[in-house]
Scaffold this motif. Structure first.
Motif: not given
Length: 292
Positions: A111-117, A168-173, A186-187, A193-201
């Motif tokens: 919820p507060t930072v983009i995760p390390g991976l 959390h959407e706040s990470l984008l903002r 973000l790219d 995501i587009r390579r099929g390596r992660v699923l993100t919501q």
């Protein structure tokens, strides 16, 4: 029968250690089964140590030294391997580093930072600089190298583990980097995501009350071991393996995932935020009136 893979001992301390272990075992004419006999460990565990994929426990190192008559070599070296494997990471994160490589699925709520991976080097650098202002540049770069090494999970040929993350959407903002570098961060996520390596919501900022509001969580699932949950604070981490608590975390994560945007809508929101940064303007901020 699978082909026997060579071990590149020059690649890392763990692989050098593992190559020496295989050499000494084969020199003694022992199979993997023969070497683990009388210990509390299995063949797969020892094989993963030989390939540099797992840390040697102290009791197993002592057993190996006795069987191979290696005068304490493996006992003395196992702590060096442990330190090398966790370089760039806190000691309390060691168990997760081991577990990630064996997991069939990793599910994370951040919820507060983009995760390390998912972090890029500039994002890591900004976080380290904010927390460790007096740290020498070379120390910071060592931490960054260690963290980037974790993400090699996504570069393996086989798609293992499956990684599902809710952000959390706040990470984008929250622009903790200059616009161009935020766009790159973000790219990076959208490319995975587009390579099929992660699923993100994405959990919308106005989603209201939701599960796991009080902290982050990482759930790890394995084929040959019970699941684990890892939670982390600013200066500590906690691994949870109690079946009852893990089940509760499982239910909470499922409820959180149900509250988040669908996968395609989430991807569109990430790409929209990246485009905003790339065009030199911040994505729409949360206005004070929205929070009133």
């Amino acid at each position: 029968m699978a082909a026997r893979k060579d071990i590149d001992g020059s690649a890392s301390v763990p692989q050098f250690y593992g190559k020496e272990l295989r050499f000494k075992r084969e020199e003694a004419g022992l199979t993997l089964e023969g070497l683990v006999e009388g210990s509390f460990y299995g063949v797969t565990y020892l094989s993963e140590i030989e390939r540099g994929q797992r840390t040697m426990p102290l009791d197993l190192a002592q057993h190996v030294d006795r069987v191979l008559v290696t005068d304490g070599f493996f006992q003395r070296g196992c702590e060096d391997v442990r330190q090398a494997r966790r370089k760039g990471h806190a000691p309390y994160f060691e168990r997760v580093l081991e577990a990630e490589k064996r997991a069939t699925a990793i599910e994370e709520w951040s919820p507060t930072v983009i995760p390390g991976l998912l972090q890029t080097a500039p994002y890591m650098r900004a976080m380290i600089r904010a927390e460790r202002m007096l740290e020498l540049p070379e120390e910071a770069e060592e931490r960054i190298a260690g963290r980037l090494k974790r993400a090699q999970l996504f570069e393996q040929d086989q798609k293992k583990p499956e990684y599902w993350v809710v952000l959390h959407e706040s990470l984008l903002r929250l622009p903790i980097l200059p616009p161009s570098e935020m766009a790159e961060q973000l790219d990076h996520i959208t490319a995975l995501i587009r390579r099929g390596r992660v699923l993100t919501q994405i959990l919308p900022w106005n989603a209201g009350a939701h599960a796991l509001m009080q902290g982050n969580a990482m759930l790890l699932t394995f084929t040959d071991a019970p699941p684990l949950v890892y939670t982390e604070g600013q200066h500590h981490g906690n691994t949870v393996d109690d079946p009852f608590l893990v089940k509760q975390y499982r239910r909470s994560y499922d409820l959180l995932r149900a509250a988040a945007l669908p996968l395609e809508a989430s991807l569109a929101r990430i790409e929209d935020a990246a485009e905003g940064y790339r065009n030199g303007k911040q994505p729409d901020r949360l206005e004070r009136r929205d929070l009133a």
